[in-house]
Scaffold this motif. Structure first.
Motif, short mmCIF file in Angstrom:
data_model
loop_
_atom_site.label_atom_id
_atom_site.label_comp_id
_atom_site.label_asym_id
_atom_site.label_seq_id
_atom_site.Cartn_x
_atom_site.Cartn_y
_atom_site.Cartn_z
N ILE A 1 -25.61 19.42 9.27
CA ILE A 1 -24.83 20.57 8.79
C ILE A 1 -23.44 20.12 8.33
O ILE A 1 -22.97 20.49 7.25
CB ILE A 1 -24.73 21.66 9.88
CG1 ILE A 1 -26.11 22.28 10.11
CG2 ILE A 1 -23.70 22.72 9.51
CD1 ILE A 1 -26.20 23.17 11.32
N ILE A 2 -22.79 19.30 9.15
CA ILE A 2 -21.46 18.80 8.79
C ILE A 2 -21.52 17.95 7.53
O ILE A 2 -20.65 18.05 6.66
CB ILE A 2 -20.85 18.01 9.98
CG1 ILE A 2 -20.48 18.97 11.11
CG2 ILE A 2 -19.65 17.18 9.54
CD1 ILE A 2 -20.10 18.31 12.41
N SER A 3 -22.57 17.16 7.38
CA SER A 3 -22.72 16.33 6.18
C SER A 3 -22.94 17.18 4.94
O SER A 3 -22.41 16.86 3.86
CB SER A 3 -23.88 15.34 6.37
OG SER A 3 -23.57 14.45 7.41
N VAL A 4 -23.70 18.25 5.06
CA VAL A 4 -23.90 19.17 3.93
C VAL A 4 -22.57 19.81 3.55
O VAL A 4 -22.22 19.89 2.37
CB VAL A 4 -24.97 20.23 4.26
CG1 VAL A 4 -24.96 21.37 3.24
CG2 VAL A 4 -26.35 19.59 4.32
N ILE A 5 -21.82 20.25 4.55
CA ILE A 5 -20.50 20.84 4.29
C ILE A 5 -19.61 19.81 3.59
O ILE A 5 -18.90 20.13 2.63
CB ILE A 5 -19.85 21.36 5.59
CG1 ILE A 5 -20.64 22.57 6.12
CG2 ILE A 5 -18.38 21.71 5.37
CD1 ILE A 5 -20.26 22.99 7.53
N SER A 6 -19.66 18.56 4.05
CA SER A 6 -18.87 17.50 3.44
C SER A 6 -19.23 17.33 1.97
O SER A 6 -18.34 17.22 1.11
CB SER A 6 -19.10 16.18 4.19
OG SER A 6 -18.46 15.11 3.53
#
Length: 148
Positions: free
Chosen positions: A5-10
């Protein structure tokens, strides 16, 4: 799951930032924009550091070894430059596709050879097949523009 999820947001934030920086560059120049990006990032990071607690200090960073690991900010300036230049020349979608493809290849080579202190990963044909598919997608994406 949180890592994904954090990587997608990034990825989303990086694409938006690239577009914003490219537009600002049209009114200024690339190095002024890059300097503003780095300065505003510094201010946000320092504010976040004050708010979240100060377990470590700048002295810890300055004393970190090996010294080449401290070149992230320098690399960041050139990342800003290359993202803005790429988006200006190719448009956001195509530039990000090239950027992500290069990131995946570089990251896999870093893991594969255990570079820069990372844990060495073993080679898997399926990962190589994934890289070939990504490169194939890049070619299809690029070919569509030249097919007009």
């Amino acid at each position: 799951m949180w890592g994904m999820i954090i990587s997608v947001i990034s990825g989303i934030l990086m694409s938006i930032q690239g577009v914003f920086n490219t537009e600002v560059t049209k009114a200024t120049n690339i190095w002024i924009t890059a300097a503003f990006v780095q300065l505003s990032a510094f201010i946000v990071c320092m504010l976040a550091w004050f708010v979240t607690g100060r377990e470590s200090s700048m002295a810890d960073v300055i004393n970190f070894r090996p010294l080449y690991m401290l070149s992230g900010g320098i690399i960041g300036a050139f990342i800003t430059y290359t993202v803005v230049s790429g988006m200006n020349l190719l448009g956001p979608a195509k530039a990000v596709l090239f950027i992500i493809t290069a990131q995946i290849i570089a990251a896999y080579l870093i893991e594969l050879f255990g570079l820069f202190g990372t844990e060495k990963a073993s080679f898997h044909w399926s990962k190589l097949a994934g890289l070939v598919l990504i490169i194939g997608g890049l070619i299809v994406f690029k070919w569509h523009d030249t097919a007009k």
